[in-house]
Design a protein around this motif. Structure first.
Motif, PDB file in Angstrom:
ATOM      1  N   HIS A 120     -30.026  14.603   2.338  1.00  0.00           N
ATOM      2  CA  HIS A 120     -31.271  13.878   2.071  1.00  0.00           C
ATOM      3  C   HIS A 120     -31.506  12.915   3.234  1.00  0.00           C
ATOM      4  O   HIS A 120     -30.708  12.004   3.460  1.00  0.00           O
ATOM      5  CB  HIS A 120     -31.183  13.133   0.736  1.00  0.00           C
ATOM      6  CG  HIS A 120     -31.148  14.080  -0.440  1.00  0.00           C
ATOM      7  ND1 HIS A 120     -30.388  13.868  -1.559  1.00  0.00           N
ATOM      8  CD2 HIS A 120     -31.799  15.253  -0.632  1.00  0.00           C
ATOM      9  CE1 HIS A 120     -30.581  14.877  -2.411  1.00  0.00           C
ATOM     10  NE2 HIS A 120     -31.427  15.719  -1.862  1.00  0.00           N
ATOM     11  N   GLU A 123     -31.135   9.079   3.118  1.00  0.00           N
ATOM     12  CA  GLU A 123     -29.868   8.507   2.658  1.00  0.00           C
ATOM     13  C   GLU A 123     -29.024   8.333   3.917  1.00  0.00           C
ATOM     14  O   GLU A 123     -28.030   9.015   4.160  1.00  0.00           O
ATOM     15  CB  GLU A 123     -29.259   9.429   1.599  1.00  0.00           C
ATOM     16  CG  GLU A 123     -30.211   9.518   0.392  1.00  0.00           C
ATOM     17  CD  GLU A 123     -29.840  10.556  -0.655  1.00  0.00           C
ATOM     18  OE1 GLU A 123     -28.749  11.154  -0.564  1.00  0.00           O
ATOM     19  OE2 GLU A 123     -30.659  10.754  -1.573  1.00  0.00           O
ATOM     20  N   ARG A 193     -36.561  12.065   2.455  1.00  0.00           N
ATOM     21  CA  ARG A 193     -35.573  12.839   1.701  1.00  0.00           C
ATOM     22  C   ARG A 193     -35.597  14.341   2.005  1.00  0.00           C
ATOM     23  O   ARG A 193     -34.580  14.938   2.308  1.00  0.00           O
ATOM     24  CB  ARG A 193     -35.815  12.601   0.205  1.00  0.00           C
ATOM     25  CG  ARG A 193     -34.914  13.385  -0.719  1.00  0.00           C
ATOM     26  CD  ARG A 193     -35.345  13.114  -2.172  1.00  0.00           C
ATOM     27  NE  ARG A 193     -34.617  13.914  -3.135  1.00  0.00           N
ATOM     28  CZ  ARG A 193     -33.507  13.519  -3.756  1.00  0.00           C
ATOM     29  NH1 ARG A 193     -32.994  12.345  -3.495  1.00  0.00           N
ATOM     30  NH2 ARG A 193     -32.908  14.303  -4.630  1.00  0.00           N
ATOM     31  N   HIS A 232     -24.235  11.396  -0.043  1.00  0.00           N
ATOM     32  CA  HIS A 232     -25.566  10.971  -0.501  1.00  0.00           C
ATOM     33  C   HIS A 232     -25.628   9.460  -0.627  1.00  0.00           C
ATOM     34  O   HIS A 232     -24.630   8.759  -0.503  1.00  0.00           O
ATOM     35  CB  HIS A 232     -25.839  11.539  -1.897  1.00  0.00           C
ATOM     36  CG  HIS A 232     -26.041  13.006  -1.933  1.00  0.00           C
ATOM     37  ND1 HIS A 232     -27.277  13.578  -1.984  1.00  0.00           N
ATOM     38  CD2 HIS A 232     -25.145  14.034  -1.943  1.00  0.00           C
ATOM     39  CE1 HIS A 232     -27.154  14.895  -2.016  1.00  0.00           C
ATOM     40  NE2 HIS A 232     -25.868  15.201  -1.991  1.00  0.00           N
ATOM     41  N   GLU A 233     -26.849   9.002  -0.996  1.00  0.00           N
ATOM     42  CA  GLU A 233     -27.001   7.614  -1.418  1.00  0.00           C
ATOM     43  C   GLU A 233     -27.878   7.561  -2.659  1.00  0.00           C
ATOM     44  O   GLU A 233     -28.758   8.392  -2.858  1.00  0.00           O
ATOM     45  CB  GLU A 233     -27.615   6.775  -0.303  1.00  0.00           C
ATOM     46  CG  GLU A 233     -26.678   6.613   0.877  1.00  0.00           C
ATOM     47  CD  GLU A 233     -27.158   5.550   1.843  1.00  0.00           C
ATOM     48  OE1 GLU A 233     -26.416   4.581   2.039  1.00  0.00           O
ATOM     49  OE2 GLU A 233     -28.278   5.689   2.376  1.00  0.00           O
ATOM     50  N   GLU A 308     -21.929   9.331  -3.736  1.00  0.00           N
ATOM     51  CA  GLU A 308     -23.187   8.577  -3.764  1.00  0.00           C
ATOM     52  C   GLU A 308     -22.906   7.102  -3.486  1.00  0.00           C
ATOM     53  O   GLU A 308     -22.268   6.420  -4.288  1.00  0.00           O
ATOM     54  CB  GLU A 308     -23.847   8.685  -5.154  1.00  0.00           C
ATOM     55  CG  GLU A 308     -24.262  10.096  -5.548  1.00  0.00           C
ATOM     56  CD  GLU A 308     -25.670  10.463  -5.107  1.00  0.00           C
ATOM     57  OE1 GLU A 308     -26.368   9.594  -4.544  1.00  0.00           O
ATOM     58  OE2 GLU A 308     -26.054  11.624  -5.335  1.00  0.00           O
TER      59      GLU A 308
HETATM   60 ZN   LIG Z   1     -29.012  12.519  -2.134  1.00  0.00          ZN
END
Ligand SMILES: [Zn+2]
Length: 826
Positions: A120, A123, A193, A232-233, A308
């Motif tokens: 993404h 992120e 994203r 990810h974030e 995440e």
């Molecule tokens: Zn993500």
């Protein structure tokens, strides 16, 4: 800065050939301290290039593809000098160990770990962490490389990342502003994203409709890692998430995979605890839908995990979160680096067992279904073959004309007669578990609360008849000798209309200014019966084309489209070729709304569909510009899924209605229908669900979320009734399996065409809550409402969703070229 001390503690001294003077840290290379700026994609890649040039004994960089915006995609192989010298042997050994390649491995003591960053784009701490992770592996944690090959994809979605970073750099204050209301914390539509075509690449692993996924799978299948971690974030108030994952777990996930997830999680926790950092596990991110960066690798035998970090596009270089903490990019990338190294550490510690268990995963003798047999349209079979090729799954041709087992179209035991076009996929091959996940009629769901859709069964998606058998169906190697013979001089030529290949052929003919007709009624000519929707290309219509027959032959060969010659306009059974029921296809001018108000995902699906699948031009119009747009330049206006509240204000609505009355066609998808439902002058109406089975007020707080699932449909497959005499459904039969993504329901049109509707609310696959289901009876799926000379065309179910529901795409093409063909020509 505490983490430097932490990581230093982990370090064990090993003699090394790495010359520290050659190897620059990310900060030294970039010229700014890592985390104080967002690095643009090329800077990330340049660092990887510099390191691989400085220490080729330990790092090898490989370009595996290019994005739509021409950014390069790379993976880096990072390992010890000894391993690097025999990298190809290690790779082959792994495939032999899994049984994917024949032969005995010479050794199975190396762990293969794949770390993917920044799928993404916004992120954005992920790619920063990728650089630091590589550097630490080559300096402080060289010990781990002795028995591990680490594959790093530093930037899975470079187009998205640069969209975010370039925007941020353009608007950010100096120094950065931590106030959440500052411009730098509010990304404009569509955000960073998704990729170029606005697809979420973390929903695209299995379907691989996007160039990034398709090219990545080639390398992935060459390596088949033992562990895959996807970085990810999440929102700035949610500290950090790591494995073990949440329920539901797909039933094929082994105890070993679960156990190792826990071991990785506990190892991460050890480092986080030492620093007093917050984190959570076992909640939210489940392992079910097969198209994620955690599930796809899991179903390919790896320990697949999502990481995440708090952050995301909203956070910039620093943001004051709800807990009064200033969350910084430095902190975010530090956490990701710690879990990256911790993951590699667990791999290194378990290298031997990872290999043993990996081999076991690929033994598939106890799967219930031994073969999946599909039968149907040749183009759809070919489409399925290329899908299987992407995953390097093998298929054969059944040796029988009839198979018995679980029949997909009845959802019962039964048999299926096979004609010429079919194939069989056996689960006894190494990737048998992935085959089960993709093909099985109804995946077993251990918990209805899931993060994504619960149904995707491939035979339904491809519009093929299918049977799953509990004994292996006898088969032989498939033959691939499709050939299309050339046509000669004739009155005209007819081409069938059943698939996206046929639609691509039409688009190409129109592009070459060839005039094409389609029939609204079946007819017979040259002793051949032609169905509704068949394309008719006459010599008389195409006198303006120099070398008409040779051009037609060239295009038919290119698209592998067989053409049938007809020798007279007088048909054996009517209509004749000059009949009003055989209509000239207008070369439609198509406008699509984009921008604020539209769902970027849905707009992206439409955009990708026209450019990369159909091959037909569109004009994208920003919703901000709608009021100033001259709609009379277009025949068709597409409204992707979205929330059009202020976009379709009174004056824009009047403008659209007037344009439709004079012959325009609106195609509205999913949420866009809300703009018309129940509104003055529209027959379309929303069916509201007020039959909740229990009084919600008395449901305890802790049960509310679960109670709510009764009203949900989380992606379920239903059989719809189709009026295939309507032009929107040409090429289809009486039944069509639809993927319902939500519980929105619309009443049948009582003054319009109900092209597909739901009678029977039997769920063929996936989860649908009790209350939602009750509300679906007798509801619209696809319909057309005429206004004046034009039409509103409704797609309650979005057939372009993530671009994987192959069998729904022709409805979309029909809507453009066939429905209400009387509409004005420009
Ligand atoms: Zn993500």
């Amino acid at each position: 800065m505490r983490y430097f001390i932490l990581l230093a503690c982990l370090a064990i001294s090993f003699p090394s050939t790495i010359n520290a003077q050659n190897l620059q840290s990310p900060s030294d290379f970039l010229g700014y301290e890592l985390g104080t700026q967002f690095s643009r994609n090329h800077e990330v890649i340049d660092y990887f290039k510099a390191v691989s040039a400085a220490v080729p004994s330990h790092v090898k960089l490989e370009k595996y593809g290019e994005t739509t915006e021409r950014r390069d995609l790379y993976v880096a192989y990072i390992t010890s000098e000894a391993n690097m010298a025999q990298l190809e042997t290690i790779r082959e050994n792994n495939l032999k160990n899994a049984g994917i390649v024949e032969g005995e491995p010479t050794a199975t003591d190396i762990a293969i770990v794949w770390l993917s960053y920044n799928v993404h784009g916004n992120e954005a701490s992920c790619s920063e962490a990728a650089m630091l992770t590589m550097y630490k592996l080559l300096t402080e944690r060289k010990d781990l490389l002795e028995n591990t090959v680490v594959i790093i994809d530093p930037s899975v979605n470079p187009d998205g990342r640069d969209r975010y970073v370039n925007w941020y750099n353009k608007v950010a204050h100096q120094p950065y502003n931590t106030d959440i209301q500052a411009n730098e914390h509010n990304e404009p539509w569509p955000g960073g994203r998704p990729n170029h075509y606005l697809f979420d690449l973390n929903r695209d692993w299995a379907w691989a409709t996007q160039i990034e996924s398709e090219t990545r799978l080639k390398v992935y299948n060459k390596w088949m890692p033992h562990i895959h971690a996807d970085y990810h974030e999440q929102g700035p108030n949610e500290p950090y998430y790591f494995a073990p994952a949440a329920e539901p777990f797909h039933e094929i996930i082994t105890d070993w995979q679960r156990d190792l997830q826990t071991e990785v999680g506990k190892n991460n926790a050890k480092y986080f605890d030492a620093e007093g950092w917050l984190f959570f596990t076992r909640e939210r991110f489940d392992l079910f839908y097969p198209s994620y960066g955690d599930t796809y690798p899991t179903y390919m035998g790896a320990i697949g995990m999502t990481y995440e970090q708090a952050g995301h596009g909203i956070s910039g270089l620093g943001i004051l979160n709800d807990e009064g903490h200033v969350l910084t990019l430095k902190e975010r990338l530090t956490h990701h680096t710690v879990t990256s190294l911790s993951t590699v550490e667990v791999a290194s510690k378990n290298a031997k067992q990872l290999n043993t268990e990996f081999a076991k995963f690929f033994q598939n003798s106890n799967l219930k279904y031994k073969s999946y047999v599909v039968n149907g349209n040749e183009d759809k079979i070919d489409k399925l073959k290329s899908f299987l090729d992407k995953h390097e799954i093998s298929y054969e041709k059944p040796n029988t004309s009839k198979v018995s087992g679980y029949n997909y179209s009845t959802a019962k035991q039964g048999s299926l007669n096979l004609d010429d076009h079919n194939l069989v996929v056996h689960t006894s091959q190494p990737k048998g578990k992935m085959i089960k996940v993709l093909f099985e009629p109804n995946a077993k769901l251990s918990d209805s609360l899931t993060y994504d859709i619960t149904a995707w069964s491939v035979p339904y998606a491809y519009g093929l008849d299918a049977v799953a058998t509990t004994t292996k169906v006898s088969s032989t190697k498939p033959d691939n000798n499709k050939s299309v013979s050339k046509v000669n001089d004739a009155y005209g030529y007819v081409s069938k209309w059943n698939s996206m290949d046929d639609a691509q052929f039409l688009a190409e003919l129109l592009k070459h200014n060839i005039k094409v007709r389609f029939t609204e009624k079946p007819f017979k000519s040259n002793n051949t019966n032609f169905e509704r929707g068949s394309l008719i290309i006459t010599k008389g219509d195409n006198k303006h084309i120099i070398d008409f027959i040779s051009t037609l032959n060239t295009l038919a060969q290119k698209h592998e489209q067989p053409l049938t010659e007809i020798y007279s306009g007088f048909s054996q059974s009517t209509p004749d070729i000059g009949s009003p029921d055989i209509k000239l296809i207008n070369k439609q001018k198509i406008a699509v709304l984009t921008g604020e108000g539209t769902s970027s995902l849905s707009y992206g699906e439409v955009w990708h569909f026209f450019e990369q699948q159909l091959g037909y031009p569109i004009t994208s119009i920003n919703t901000d510009d709608l009021s100033a747009t001259n709609l009379r330049k277009y025949n068709v206006l597409i409204l992707p899924n979205g929330y059009y509240g202020s976009v379709l204000n009174e004056s824009n609505m009047t403008k659209i209605k007037d344009w439709v009355r004079s012959g325009g066609k609106v195609i509205a998808i999913d949420g866009a229908l809300r703009s018309f439902a129940g509104k003055d002058g529209f027959n379309l109406s929303y069916k509201s669900s007020d039959n909740s089975s229990e009084n919600n007020n008395l449901v305890p707080y802790a049960e509310r979320e679960r109670q709510y699932t009764k009203q949900l449909i989380t992606g379920a497959i239903f059989k719809t009734k189709v009026d295939h005499t309507h032009p929107m459904a040409f090429g289809y039969s009486n039944d069509y399996f639809t993927l319902k993504l939500g519980s929105s329901a619309y009443n049948l049109l009582d003054n319009g065409y109900n092209v597909a509707h739901l009678d029977d609310t039997k769920v063929y696959s996936g989860f649908a809550g009790k209350d939602a289901l009750a509300n679906l009876e007798s509801t619209l799926i696809f319909g057309e409402e005429r206004k004046g000379s034009g039409s509103f065309i409704y797609f309650v179910d979005n057939t372009l969703f993530r671009s994987f529901w192959e069998n729904g795409k022709l409805f979309f093409v029909n809507s453009i070229f066939f429905v209400n063909n009387n509409a004005y020509e420009l």
